[in-house]
Write an enzyme that holds these catalytic residues in place. Structure first.
Site, mmCIF file in Angstrom:
data_model
loop_
_atom_site.group_PDB
_atom_site.id
_atom_site.type_symbol
_atom_site.label_atom_id
_atom_site.label_comp_id
_atom_site.label_asym_id
_atom_site.label_seq_id
_atom_site.Cartn_x
_atom_site.Cartn_y
_atom_site.Cartn_z
ATOM 1 N N LYS A 52 0.946 -1.138 -0.045
ATOM 2 C CA LYS A 52 -0.163 -0.126 0.168
ATOM 3 C C LYS A 52 0.624 1.240 -0.055
ATOM 4 C CE LYS A 52 -3.999 -2.219 0.012
ATOM 5 N NZ LYS A 52 -4.144 -3.377 0.170
HETATM 6 C C1 LIG Z 1 -5.377 -4.174 0.820
HETATM 7 C C2 LIG Z 1 -6.899 -4.399 0.459
HETATM 8 C C3 LIG Z 1 -7.584 -4.760 1.503
HETATM 9 C C4 LIG Z 1 -7.127 -5.367 2.735
HETATM 10 O O1 LIG Z 1 -6.326 -4.747 3.485
HETATM 11 P P1 LIG Z 1 -5.379 -5.591 4.643
HETATM 12 O O2 LIG Z 1 -4.701 -4.638 5.172
HETATM 13 O O3 LIG Z 1 -4.515 -6.532 3.914
HETATM 14 O O4 LIG Z 1 -6.453 -6.401 5.403
HETATM 15 C C5 LIG Z 1 -8.973 -4.265 1.694
HETATM 16 N N1 LIG Z 1 -9.463 -3.465 0.582
HETATM 17 C C6 LIG Z 1 -8.794 -3.164 -0.463
HETATM 18 C C7 LIG Z 1 -9.433 -2.364 -1.580
HETATM 19 C C8 LIG Z 1 -7.490 -3.276 -0.610
HETATM 20 O O5 LIG Z 1 -6.888 -3.089 -1.577
#
Ligand SMILES: *Cc1c(COP(=O)(O)O)cnc(C)c1O
Length: 387
Positions: free
Chosen positions: A177
């Site tokens: 992210k």
């Molecule tokens: C990465 C992501 C998640 C989940 O995030 P985590 O921190 O890995 O649980 C949920 N929604 C979207 C759109 C994502 O890109």
């Protein structure tokens, strides 16, 4: 290999981790609290709750907002599976909504309107690729129908409008992210009581945490609600604090690359569609520019392009295989058809985009893509001649 996403981690993070280890306290404590306040401040909010993941954040938001069995929740299918999973966690039904178009791959309000029933209780907006578009229109859509508005802001850390126009918002700090704590997440919520409830639910529903008991005279606790172990820890918070210090500069760099991609694609790959092109240059921080999705021309064999780019040392990915077509969901909701989402998912390709790139990488990706598309066109032309 030029990767689609890469975390930026260095000496500052190492030093921050060492300080936590030396402090002797590694589970949730002062640094988590400091991280929560700083994360909130950067998003124009007064407080946030840090958690173990965005998935945990989405789960607790739905719980705290009182969504459960018998309720329906509108969700896009063009998202990571966690967006829909959290609806199943609370026993509610996810109702999949199509995207607006190939060039605006966000939940469609007109399709959402047709999917509202008297059981619809909430909708989860995903800021796909980091774009927070039509905020007022969504606010109006939700309030005029009495729906709760939840933001899955996993792509949008650092976009100033992200997380503050819904009733609550979930952010992700997973390794790919815009900022990372390895695993991690956070919640913003409009209502302080909702945030307080989420804070309690993340630690087994206990009325006081271990750290509070250590540092005060309170030595016991009560449990007043069903909770979970969804905490963040000091090591992650320490990394997160360092990352927060760079987030806006990193997002600015992402924006620069997105604009460069747009210009180069237009001249070298005019048949490629670049979603969000009207919003690429928004200067008011309305996007965190999380990923660089493109839509390949009709009829191009995507795997060929993926292979060619990999041969040139360029990784690409697909965002996303639609959730309603994944086996778990297809078996439960076999009749869902989302024409735009399905077409987008068939033709989409995600190009590398992260702050460690240089301009030259964008040039390399676009010329490798132009070559791959040129070959693909001539392969098809040859195939047509043979027929
Ligand atoms: C990465 C992501 C998640 C989940 O995030 P985590 O921190 O890995 O649980 C949920 N929604 C979207 C759109 C994502 O890109």
């Amino acid at each position: 290999m030029l990767m689609v996403a890469e975390p930026v981690l260095g000496e500052e993070e190492k030093a921050a981790l060492s300080r936590v280890l030396e402090s002797g306290w590694i589970t949730m404590g002062d640094r988590v609290r400091e991280f929560e306040l700083e994360f909130a401040r950067q998003h124009g909010a007064t407080d946030s709750v840090a958690l173990g993941s965005c998935t945990a954040a989405l789960h607790l938001i739905l719980e705290a907002l009182g969504i459960g069995p018998g309720d329906e929740v509108l969700v896009p299918s063009l998202t990571f599976v966690a967006t829909a999973n959290c609806v199943l966690y609370v026993g509610a039904k996810p109702v999949f909504v199509d995207i607006e178009s190939l060039s605006l791959p966000l939940m469609s309000r007109s399709d959402a309107a047709t999917k509202c029933t008297d059981r619809t209780k909430a909708l989860i907006l995903v800021h796909y690729a980091g774009y927070t578009i039509d905020r007022e229109a969504w606010r109006h859509f939700a309030s005029s129908r009495g729906l709760l508005l939840v933001e899955d802001a996993a792509h949008a850390a650092g976009a100033s409008q992200a997380g503050t126009f819904g009733d609550a918002a979930a952010f992700s700090f997973y390794g790919n992210k815009n900022m990372t704590t390895a695993e991690g997440g956070a919640v913003l919520a409009k209502d302080a009581d909702v945030l307080a409830k989420i804070r309690q639910m993340r630690g087994h529903g206990l009325t006081t945490g271990t750290f509070q008991r250590r540092s005060s005279r309170i030595s016991t606790y009560d449990v007043t609600m069903l909770g979970y172990n969804y905490r963040m820890d000091e090591l992650r918070a320490a990394i997160g604090l360092v990352q927060l210090g760079h987030l806006s500069a990193w997002n600015e760099r992402r924006r620069h690359f997105v604009q460069l991609y747009a210009r180069r694609l237009k001249s070298l790959c005019p048949a490629v569609l670049s979603p969000f092109s009207d919003w690429h240059s928004v200067s008011n921080n309305a996007s965190a520019h999380h990923i660089m999705p493109i839509v390949l021309p009709e009829g191009v064999e995507r795997q060929h392009v993926v292979d060619k780019l990999r041969d040139s040392g360029i990784q690409t990915t697909i965002h996303y295989p639609p959730v309603h077509l994944l086996s778990l969901y297809r078996e439960q909701f076999p009749s869902v058809r989302l024409a735009h989402t399905e077409e987008f998912a068939r033709r989409e390709l995600t190009l590398p985009l992260h702050p460690r790139m240089e301009d030259i990488h964008v040039e390399q990706v676009v010329s490798a893509l132009a070559d791959a598309l040129g070959q693909s066109a001539s392969v098809e032309a040859a195939a047509c001649e043979r027929v």
